[in-house]
Design an enzyme around this catalytic site. Sequence first.
Site, mmCIF file in Angstrom:
data_model
loop_
_atom_site.group_PDB
_atom_site.id
_atom_site.type_symbol
_atom_site.label_atom_id
_atom_site.label_comp_id
_atom_site.label_asym_id
_atom_site.label_seq_id
_atom_site.Cartn_x
_atom_site.Cartn_y
_atom_site.Cartn_z
ATOM 1 N N LYS A 1 -2.476 -2.377 -3.177
ATOM 2 C CA LYS A 1 -3.525 -1.502 -2.627
ATOM 3 C C LYS A 1 -3.120 -0.070 -2.938
ATOM 4 O O LYS A 1 -2.116 0.428 -2.412
ATOM 5 C CB LYS A 1 -3.674 -1.721 -1.128
ATOM 6 C CG LYS A 1 -4.684 -0.756 -0.495
ATOM 7 C CD LYS A 1 -5.151 -1.256 0.854
ATOM 8 C CE LYS A 1 -6.124 -0.279 1.489
ATOM 9 N NZ LYS A 1 -6.839 -0.856 2.619
ATOM 10 N N GLU B 1 0.821 -1.213 0.000
ATOM 11 C CA GLU B 1 0.000 0.000 0.000
ATOM 12 C C GLU B 1 0.857 1.268 0.000
ATOM 13 O O GLU B 1 1.159 1.833 1.059
ATOM 14 C CB GLU B 1 -0.950 0.032 1.206
ATOM 15 C CG GLU B 1 -1.901 1.227 1.139
ATOM 16 C CD GLU B 1 -2.813 1.381 2.351
ATOM 17 O OE1 GLU B 1 -2.538 0.787 3.406
ATOM 18 O OE2 GLU B 1 -3.804 2.107 2.235
#
Length: 335
Positions: free
Chosen positions: A217, A175
């Site tokens: 992500k 992420e």
Amino acid sequence: MTQLTDIARQMVASGKGILAADESPASAGKRLAAVGMDNTPENRRAYRDLFLNADGIGQYLSGVILHDETLRQDALDGTPFLTLLADNGILPGIKVDEGLTPFPGFDGEELTRGLDTLPERCADYAAMGARFTKWRNVIHIGADLPTPELVHTNAITLARYARIVQDAGMVPMLEPEVLLTGDHSLSRAEEVTRDVLATVFYQCTRYRVDLSAVILKTSMVVPGDASGEVMDHDAVALSTLRVLRDTVPPEVPGVVFLSGGQSAEDACRNLAAINRAAQAEGGAPWPLTFSFARALQGPALAVWRGDDEKVAEGRETFLTTLRRNTAALAGKDCA
Ligand code: 13P
């Protein structure tokens, strides 16, 4: 197909998304304060219970990302949260980064902590039943930000994290969050996100990460919240898809989006527009689904506000939000 690739594919199973419920106790405290509640372990348990004990969430969710506290905690009825997830066929994930720290010498930029102790912690989490992990870096956009040094250092950290997690038998979710705070334009967000993602995948290859067993992500590409630009969902979709096509290798099993402080409405509409645009272009190489925290939790929290009498209504709101976002995966608007 390796076992890890199999888990990664289950994480992005068709028509489902992932709930981020991995706020640190301090961040959970901010969510609770916003609805007038104190930040105690008991209130955090009730907060998690609102979502994880809602009936039928397995229909919409393939996975839930937890924080260490919740992974070890029982629901209000005494059932371990992990058991609740297993009973719903939901994969448990765990946030393994240890939060942000200033980047020495680089004003306004932050690094993410936690790499040194990661192998030991991952061994514990895998033994407890976690199947995937999350690590969040942040990238600020500003006049002279991000610096190439920040983008480079963060990408190496993310790659090293991913390799450690794979060695521990779990799927790493990567992420690198490009923040939406600032007065930057949509096109500047596109430029930064392209650089960040390209650097992340370049370093993942150098640091021997199996790209067929990671989940990306990412932020959607959106204009800065102080830019004055109106959110144009179709423009967001085209920018986001352009960046992903240019940077994400096709062997990556899936891409999930964070909501990043967008309203629940905007996040859902952008998700629908992205999936519609992908279909119109003949399909994307990877499933494109949601892994929101605030945009999934916000509407239900605003109804519940810690009131025992409002639990059922709060859960109904959560299920409605999940229904809208899973419909968005088929390109349907979020009415
Ligand atoms: P938001 O959807 O609230 O941005 O949270 C997603 C997340 O996991 C942030 O790390």
